[in-house]
Design an enzyme around this catalytic site. Structure first.
Site, PDB file in Angstrom:
ATOM      1  CB  SER A 242     -13.408  12.771  -4.330  1.00 32.05           C
ATOM      2  OG  SER A 242     -14.435  12.836  -3.389  1.00 32.05           O
ATOM      3  CG  ASP A 474     -20.141  14.132  -7.741  1.00 33.19           C
ATOM      4  OD1 ASP A 474     -20.354  13.523  -6.680  1.00 33.19           O
ATOM      5  OD2 ASP A 474     -19.036  14.154  -8.301  1.00 33.19           O
ATOM      6  CG  HIS A 502     -17.836  10.861  -6.515  1.00 31.38           C
ATOM      7  ND1 HIS A 502     -17.811  12.240  -6.441  1.00 31.38           N
ATOM      8  CD2 HIS A 502     -16.856  10.428  -5.676  1.00 31.38           C
ATOM      9  CE1 HIS A 502     -16.865  12.617  -5.607  1.00 31.38           C
ATOM     10  NE2 HIS A 502     -16.267  11.546  -5.136  1.00 31.38           N
TER      11      HIS A 502
END
Length: 533
Positions: A242, A474, A502
């Site tokens: 991320s 995602d 995610h």
């Protein structure tokens, strides 16, 4: 030495696996920040900007003492892990301005087989504790063959968790902040929202006025090179998830010759402005909710759907529930008297969008809220997202999230009028979350420190192959961000996971795990464009 107030804030554990076993990009009602939301459907990167320039390969004389550090390892209190503290300059342009202290942890390679060096990990955020992630997941949950060959290492970025954490509000103040109405219906509610943003920003500024100017991603990436040198590694091996992909890509842009094996999972695109990031992530959550809605109508226990209900009706039903919670917050049984407001309910639902494994928990929470007027389940999801513990104390996740994002990019919006003009595009991106996330993107407008960063390409010319991982549905880092980053990087290799949730590594795809393990263990980078399911 940079000094600041100290705080005791035990960390809470979030039950949704994506917040522990994978990366996350911190975003929720009221604290969604410049690098935290999204919505367009375009897969192209923004128009070309200047590329991030590499730093000289040899450290300057003013940094010699930092690069020459040797960590003094001690027990962390967690079996199998060691901890140390390293120094970095508060201001790389003025090394006489003091230091920041960086918390580092490691779990040594367990063997057998030749040790391959250190593997640094970062779970994202910005604001996620890498040390906490290492001790609770990566150091014990990464594939055994990886842990056998690498010392697993984490450093909390400056301003985060154990590395001189930025603090903004106390627990009671943060409770009030998270309950602030973020779908204002009139001027009074808009004024209340602006006042909440200002109070939050003022609290951060009062806590660490000097540090707040030096918590950028570029500075955190430079700190990682000091850590690399202190560990005795010639090159950096790193897995970032991320926001951790932006941190890793920034490192590659600054130090391309020091790049070893980098995995950037759930990638961000550094060419995008704050507003476009917010808009495109809003669309990402819209896509994730569509997947949830299709699943919801197959389950009789889904109170906003159920068998016989069309998926598109699920969103309308949920929005109607949010409106009811806005008008009359639900009881939760909370000892402090907190009720489930629309903002807390929205955050709870958003939290479950990070991982499809959380959907049963969300269905149960929605059933209790809709059928029984009991908001406890959604409040628990929201509290987990905010890292609020049972005693009402918050980790510094959301404070660091805003501090980094508001410094990295100019704000999405400057005034409430700017938000109003943009709301149609946000609501088109996600009819369920668009209004909330549009107003949430206003927070950096009142930040006490001017931004120092801007959108730019990262090419990392001369770097070894870098694996960029994107998940097609995602919610937090839309797939085309991974496409954009892999195209920018001169040595980028795009690895695609066709699925929900995610990030991808360690989330159940044997193809993804096998491919990344081969890269980390043998240096075998996948062919650009490889797809897994």
């Amino acid at each position: 030495m940079h000094t600041r107030r100290t705080h005791r804030r035990p960390r809470s554990v979030f039950s949704v696996r994506s917040r522990t076993g994978a990366g996350f990009l911190a975003l929720a009602a009221l604290v969604a920040s410049a690098c935290s939301s999204g919505s367009s459907t375009s897969s192209a990167s923004a128009p070309a900007q200047a590329a991030l320039a590499a730093l000289p390969q040899a450290a300057s004389a003013t940094l010699t003492s930092y690069y020459g550090q040797k960590p003094s390892w001690r027990s962390c209190g967690v079996p199998g892990f060691e901890c140390a503290t390293l120094r970095a300059p508060l201001d790389y342009a003025r090394t006489d301005a003091g230091d920041v202290r960086l918390a580092v942890a490691r779990k040594k390679a367990t063997g057998p087989g030749k040790r391959l060096g250190s593997l640094l990990v970062n779970p994202g955020g910005p604001g996620g504790s890498a040390v906490g992630y290492l001790q609770s997941y990566a150091g014990i949950g990464y594939p055994k063959e990886v842990r056998d060959r690498y010392d697993m290492v984490a450093v909390d970025p400056r301003g985060v968790a154990r590395s001189e954490p930025v603090e903004c509000l106390d627990g009671r103040e943060m409770d009030a902040y998270t309950q602030t109405d973020i779908t204002p219906d009139d001027r009074r509610e808009v004024d209340g929202l602006v006042a909440a943003y200002k109070s939050f920003a003022e609290g951060c500024g009062a806590d660490a006025p000097d540090l707040l100017r030096h918590v950028s991603t570029v500075e955190a990436a430079r700190d990682m090179d000091i850590v690399r040198a202190a560990l005795g590694d010639r090159k950096l091996t790193y897995v970032g998830a991320s926001y951790g992909t932006l941190l890793g890509a920034t490192y590659a842009g600054l130090f391309p010759k020091q790049v070893g094996r980098l995995v950037l999972d759930g990638a961000m695109d550094p060419t995008l402005s704050a507003r476009r990031l917010n808009l495109e992530q809003t669309a990402g959550f819209g896509t994730a909710f569509t997947a949830f809605a299709k699943d919801c109508v197959r389950h009789a226990d889904c109170a906003v759907g159920g068998r016989g209900v069309k998926p598109e009706q699920v969103g309308r039903n949920l929005k109607a529930f949010f409106d009811k919670a806005d008008a009359k917050p639900l009881p939760t049984g909370d000892e402090g008297g907190r009720r489930l407001t629309e903002s807390l309910a929205t955050t709870g639902v958003i939290a479950a969008m990070y991982d499809e494994a959380a959907w049963p928990q969300l269905r149960e929470a929605l059933t209790a809220a809709v059928k029984k007027n009991d908001g406890a389940g959604l409040l628990a999801l929201s509290d987990g997202y905010y890292e609020r513990d049972a005693d009402g104390r918050y980790s510094n996740l959301m404070y660091a999230n805003a501090a980094v994002n508001c410094l990295d990019l100019p704000p999405s919006f400057d005034t409430p009028d700017d938000v109003r003009k943009a709301l149609p595009s946000f609501e088109k991106a996600s009819p369920v979350f668009g209004e909330s996330l549009g107003w949430a993107a206003l927070n950096c407008a009142y930040w006490p420190v001017a931004p120092t960063g801007e959108p730019r390409r990262i090419e990392a010319k001369g770097a070894a192959p870098i694996v960029v991982v994107g998940t097609t549905r995602d919610p937090a880092t839309p797939y085309h961000w991974a496409q954009g980053l892999s195209r920018q990087l001169s040595s980028g290799r795009l690895l695609t996971y066709d699925g929900d949730g995610h990030t991808a590594y360690g989330r159940g795809s044997e193809c993804i795990d096998r491919t990344i393990n081969a890269y980390l263990l043998r240096g075998t980078a996948p062919k650009d464009g490889k797809r897994c399911s």
